[in-house]
Design a protein around this motif. Structure first.
Motif, PDB file in Angstrom:
ATOM      1  N   GLU A   2       0.820  -1.208   0.000  1.00 12.66           N
ATOM      2  CA  GLU A   2       0.000   0.000   0.000  1.00 12.66           C
ATOM      3  C   GLU A   2       0.858   1.263   0.000  1.00 12.66           C
ATOM      4  O   GLU A   2       0.590   2.216  -0.727  1.00 12.66           O
ATOM      5  N   LYS A   3       1.886   1.272   0.810  1.00 13.27           N
ATOM      6  CA  LYS A   3       2.768   2.436   0.901  1.00 13.27           C
ATOM      7  C   LYS A   3       3.556   2.617  -0.393  1.00 13.27           C
ATOM      8  O   LYS A   3       3.702   3.741  -0.888  1.00 13.27           O
ATOM      9  N   VAL A   4       4.046   1.519  -0.952  1.00 14.31           N
ATOM     10  CA  VAL A   4       4.798   1.592  -2.202  1.00 14.31           C
ATOM     11  C   VAL A   4       3.919   2.159  -3.312  1.00 14.31           C
ATOM     12  O   VAL A   4       4.336   3.053  -4.061  1.00 14.31           O
ATOM     13  N   MET A   5       2.701   1.677  -3.417  1.00 16.12           N
ATOM     14  CA  MET A   5       1.800   2.158  -4.463  1.00 16.12           C
ATOM     15  C   MET A   5       1.430   3.627  -4.246  1.00 16.12           C
ATOM     16  O   MET A   5       1.350   4.401  -5.205  1.00 16.12           O
ATOM     17  N   SER A   6       1.242   4.015  -3.013  1.00 20.75           N
ATOM     18  CA  SER A   6       0.955   5.411  -2.701  1.00 20.75           C
ATOM     19  C   SER A   6       2.126   6.309  -3.112  1.00 20.75           C
ATOM     20  O   SER A   6       1.924   7.370  -3.713  1.00 20.75           O
ATOM     21  N   LEU A  28       2.197   6.553  -6.968  1.00 24.02           N
ATOM     22  CA  LEU A  28       1.163   7.433  -7.522  1.00 24.02           C
ATOM     23  C   LEU A  28       1.457   8.912  -7.276  1.00 24.02           C
ATOM     24  O   LEU A  28       1.112   9.766  -8.092  1.00 24.02           O
ATOM     25  N   SER A  29       2.113   9.212  -6.168  1.00 25.09           N
ATOM     26  CA  SER A  29       2.441  10.611  -5.858  1.00 25.09           C
ATOM     27  C   SER A  29       3.714  11.086  -6.558  1.00 25.09           C
ATOM     28  O   SER A  29       4.021  12.273  -6.542  1.00 25.09           O
ATOM     29  N   ILE A  46      11.716   9.553  -6.663  1.00 29.11           N
ATOM     30  CA  ILE A  46      12.648  10.411  -5.918  1.00 29.11           C
ATOM     31  C   ILE A  46      13.456   9.562  -4.944  1.00 29.11           C
ATOM     32  O   ILE A  46      14.679   9.724  -4.826  1.00 29.11           O
ATOM     33  N   LEU A  47      12.778   8.646  -4.250  1.00 29.76           N
ATOM     34  CA  LEU A  47      13.488   7.750  -3.330  1.00 29.76           C
ATOM     35  C   LEU A  47      14.504   6.898  -4.078  1.00 29.76           C
ATOM     36  O   LEU A  47      15.631   6.709  -3.605  1.00 29.76           O
TER      37      LEU A  47
END
Length: 103
Positions: A80-84, A87-88, A93-94
């Motif tokens: 969930e965090k990876v997909m978020s 999408l942003s 950037i990471l």
């Protein structure tokens, strides 16, 4: 815990996964499509998989859920965090900051 810490420090992007997990497949496929060569550790196929799973559970202070994604030595999160982040636009950037991509 030393084995997980060591593995995470060796590569810019590390994924702890299980080969039968479709969410793991999704994250691994996303990273490949983005040109990221992640180090993938399949917990259900590695002889040290149970030890790594326990270490992840202790490190993350909860039951281990996969995929567990680390970028630049830091735990980023699960699917969930990876997909978020993707999408942003923050995922790229990471990757850039960790040296995983050069674009």
């Amino acid at each position: 815990m030393d084995i997980v810490t060591s593995l995470v420090s060796q590569r810019a992007v590390v994924i702890f996964s299980k080969s039968s997990c479709y969410m793991c497949y999704t994250v691994k496929r996303l990273f490949a499509d983005l040109g990221v060569n992640a180090s993938v550790h399949e917990l259900d196929q590695d002889p040290n998989g149970k030890e790594m799973e326990r270490a992840l559970s202790n490190l993350l202070c909860k039951s281990s859920s996969v995929p567990a994604v680390f970028i630049g030595g830091k735990f980023i999160g699960h699917t969930e965090k990876v997909m978020s982040l993707h999408l942003s636009g923050d995922l790229m950037i990471l990757f850039r900051n960790a040296g995983a991509i050069w674009l």
